[in-house]
Structures are given as C-alpha cells and as structure tokens.
Design a protein around this motif. Structure first.
Motif, PDB file in Angstrom:
ATOM      1  N   ILE A  83      67.733 -10.443  37.096  1.00  0.00           N
ATOM      2  CA  ILE A  83      68.502  -9.656  36.118  1.00  0.00           C
ATOM      3  C   ILE A  83      68.934  -8.288  36.661  1.00  0.00           C
ATOM      4  O   ILE A  83      69.670  -7.564  35.988  1.00  0.00           O
ATOM      5  CB  ILE A  83      67.756  -9.485  34.777  1.00  0.00           C
ATOM      6  CG1 ILE A  83      66.489  -8.644  34.936  1.00  0.00           C
ATOM      7  CG2 ILE A  83      67.472 -10.838  34.147  1.00  0.00           C
ATOM      8  CD1 ILE A  83      65.853  -8.242  33.614  1.00  0.00           C
ATOM      9  N   SER A  88      71.284 -10.318  32.888  1.00  0.00           N
ATOM     10  CA  SER A  88      70.887 -10.126  31.492  1.00  0.00           C
ATOM     11  C   SER A  88      69.761 -11.070  31.100  1.00  0.00           C
ATOM     12  O   SER A  88      69.630 -12.168  31.636  1.00  0.00           O
ATOM     13  CB  SER A  88      72.078 -10.321  30.562  1.00  0.00           C
ATOM     14  OG  SER A  88      72.576 -11.639  30.663  1.00  0.00           O
ATOM     15  N   GLU A  89      68.949 -10.594  30.174  1.00  0.00           N
ATOM     16  CA  GLU A  89      67.855 -11.389  29.637  1.00  0.00           C
ATOM     17  C   GLU A  89      68.367 -12.300  28.534  1.00  0.00           C
ATOM     18  O   GLU A  89      69.226 -11.912  27.748  1.00  0.00           O
ATOM     19  CB  GLU A  89      66.780 -10.480  29.038  1.00  0.00           C
ATOM     20  CG  GLU A  89      66.100  -9.592  30.037  1.00  0.00           C
ATOM     21  CD  GLU A  89      65.035  -8.726  29.394  1.00  0.00           C
ATOM     22  OE1 GLU A  89      63.903  -8.748  29.883  1.00  0.00           O
ATOM     23  OE2 GLU A  89      65.341  -8.042  28.398  1.00  0.00           O
ATOM     24  N   CYS A  95      67.628 -16.414  31.721  1.00  0.00           N
ATOM     25  CA  CYS A  95      68.309 -15.176  32.089  1.00  0.00           C
ATOM     26  C   CYS A  95      69.553 -15.521  32.886  1.00  0.00           C
ATOM     27  O   CYS A  95      69.739 -16.666  33.301  1.00  0.00           O
ATOM     28  CB  CYS A  95      67.381 -14.251  32.883  1.00  0.00           C
ATOM     29  SG  CYS A  95      66.845 -14.853  34.495  1.00  0.00           S
ATOM     30  N   LYS A  96      70.405 -14.526  33.031  1.00  0.00           N
ATOM     31  CA  LYS A  96      71.607 -14.677  33.860  1.00  0.00           C
ATOM     32  C   LYS A  96      71.567 -13.619  34.946  1.00  0.00           C
ATOM     33  O   LYS A  96      71.163 -12.478  34.709  1.00  0.00           O
ATOM     34  CB  LYS A  96      72.879 -14.468  33.036  1.00  0.00           C
ATOM     35  CG  LYS A  96      73.226 -15.607  32.137  1.00  0.00           C
ATOM     36  CD  LYS A  96      74.579 -15.365  31.483  1.00  0.00           C
ATOM     37  CE  LYS A  96      74.910 -16.517  30.556  1.00  0.00           C
ATOM     38  NZ  LYS A  96      76.237 -16.330  29.956  1.00  0.00           N
ATOM     39  N   LYS A  98      73.684 -11.355  37.977  1.00  0.00           N
ATOM     40  CA  LYS A  98      74.898 -10.531  37.928  1.00  0.00           C
ATOM     41  C   LYS A  98      76.182 -11.316  38.173  1.00  0.00           C
ATOM     42  O   LYS A  98      77.266 -10.813  37.905  1.00  0.00           O
ATOM     43  CB  LYS A  98      74.790  -9.373  38.909  1.00  0.00           C
ATOM     44  CG  LYS A  98      74.664  -9.783  40.367  1.00  0.00           C
ATOM     45  CD  LYS A  98      74.447  -8.548  41.224  1.00  0.00           C
ATOM     46  CE  LYS A  98      74.220  -8.882  42.676  1.00  0.00           C
ATOM     47  NZ  LYS A  98      74.003  -7.637  43.457  1.00  0.00           N
ATOM     48  N   SER A 102      73.053 -19.006  35.204  1.00  0.00           N
ATOM     49  CA  SER A 102      71.878 -19.071  34.339  1.00  0.00           C
ATOM     50  C   SER A 102      70.671 -19.640  35.069  1.00  0.00           C
ATOM     51  O   SER A 102      70.784 -20.588  35.843  1.00  0.00           O
ATOM     52  CB  SER A 102      72.173 -19.953  33.116  1.00  0.00           C
ATOM     53  OG  SER A 102      73.117 -19.344  32.281  1.00  0.00           O
ATOM     54  N   LYS A 131      61.426 -13.286  25.541  1.00  0.00           N
ATOM     55  CA  LYS A 131      62.511 -13.347  26.511  1.00  0.00           C
ATOM     56  C   LYS A 131      61.864 -13.835  27.796  1.00  0.00           C
ATOM     57  O   LYS A 131      61.873 -15.018  28.082  1.00  0.00           O
ATOM     58  CB  LYS A 131      63.196 -11.996  26.661  1.00  0.00           C
ATOM     59  CG  LYS A 131      63.998 -11.634  25.412  1.00  0.00           C
ATOM     60  CD  LYS A 131      64.824 -10.402  25.595  1.00  0.00           C
ATOM     61  CE  LYS A 131      65.624 -10.173  24.311  1.00  0.00           C
ATOM     62  NZ  LYS A 131      66.664  -9.216  24.506  1.00  0.00           N
TER      63      LYS A 131
END
Length: 141
Positions: A83, A88-89, A95-96, A98, A102, A131
């Motif tokens: 991340i 992103s969480e 999570c993804k 940058k 996924s 998360k």
C-alpha cells in the motif's frame, strides 16, 4: 503439452517500474529481461510478464493475487509494502498497490480458524471488521 502458465499484467508504460517495485517486496525475485514493451520477472519463483500496453485497460478486483502468510510479521510486511506510495487498504485482507493491482494478504491459519465448530462464526465476524488481518485477534475470537 503446454508449459507452465503465467499472468500477463497490462500497464500504461509502467511495467518496469512495477516489476522493480514487486521485486523489492518479494524474496527470491528478479527481472529476467526488459524489451521496453515487455518485462519478464519472477516473484519468489513465480514467472510474470508485464506489458506496456497503454491506457486501454485498468486493473480491478475481478483479479487479485493471494499471498498466504504464516505469521503476523509477514502480513505486516506485505500489507505495508504493497500500500506504500499511493496504494490503498481494502476490507478483509484486500489491498491495492499504487498501480491498482489487487492483493489478498491472508493468514494461512484462516481456513482452520473458520472451520472450527465453536468459534468459526466469531472468526468470520472478527475478520469482516478488519482491513489488515490480525492473527491474534482472529485466534482469540
């Protein structure tokens, strides 16, 4: 007879940057070659192709890579590295990075905990609120 299958990841001119990023996260990883259009690389022995295909397609959650982790340190390592710098969480260990790819960072003990006859439902309820997975919380559910 076919050879081993491997994923081809479509990037908008960022295939080498992505390959370098992933190789910095996973052990036993390396860039195999870079033609400019295609970057071949290995992540912990798994072959990947990165294609600089343009901006026609974007990653989405329909495809993800699962990272089974034996302990919390491994979960934390992959989660925070993936991340970093604009990733992103998501929920439940998703999570993804940058680049928009996924990932599912999952404890290997999850299946055993969820199938436990007395606490499986509590484990499910606990991880639905998470998360990043917390193994201790799951074990204590």
């Amino acid at each position: 007879m076919t050879k081993q299958m491997y994923p081809c990841l479509w990037f908008d001119g960022q295939a080498r940057e992505a390959a370098d990023f992933y190789c910095s996260i996973f052990p036993n990883s390396k860039i195999i070659n870079d033609s400019g259009m295609v970057v071949n690389f290995e992540l912990d022995g798994q072959f990947f192709m990165g294609l600089n295909g343009g901006n026609h397609f974007k990653f989405n959650e329909a495809v993800s890579f699962v990272i089974p982790c034996d302990n919390q340190a491994a979960i934390d390592h992959y989660w925070y590295k993936l991340i970093a710098d604009g990733g992103s969480e998501g929920q439940c260990g998703w999570c993804k990075d940058k680049f928009g790819l996924s990932w599912q960072v999952v404890p290997t003990v999850l299946g055993k905990l969820m199938s436990h006859p007395e606490k499986g439902q509590r484990v499910l309820q606990a991880f639905m609120k998470m998360k990043k997975f917390d193994i201790e919380t799951l074990e204590n559910a």
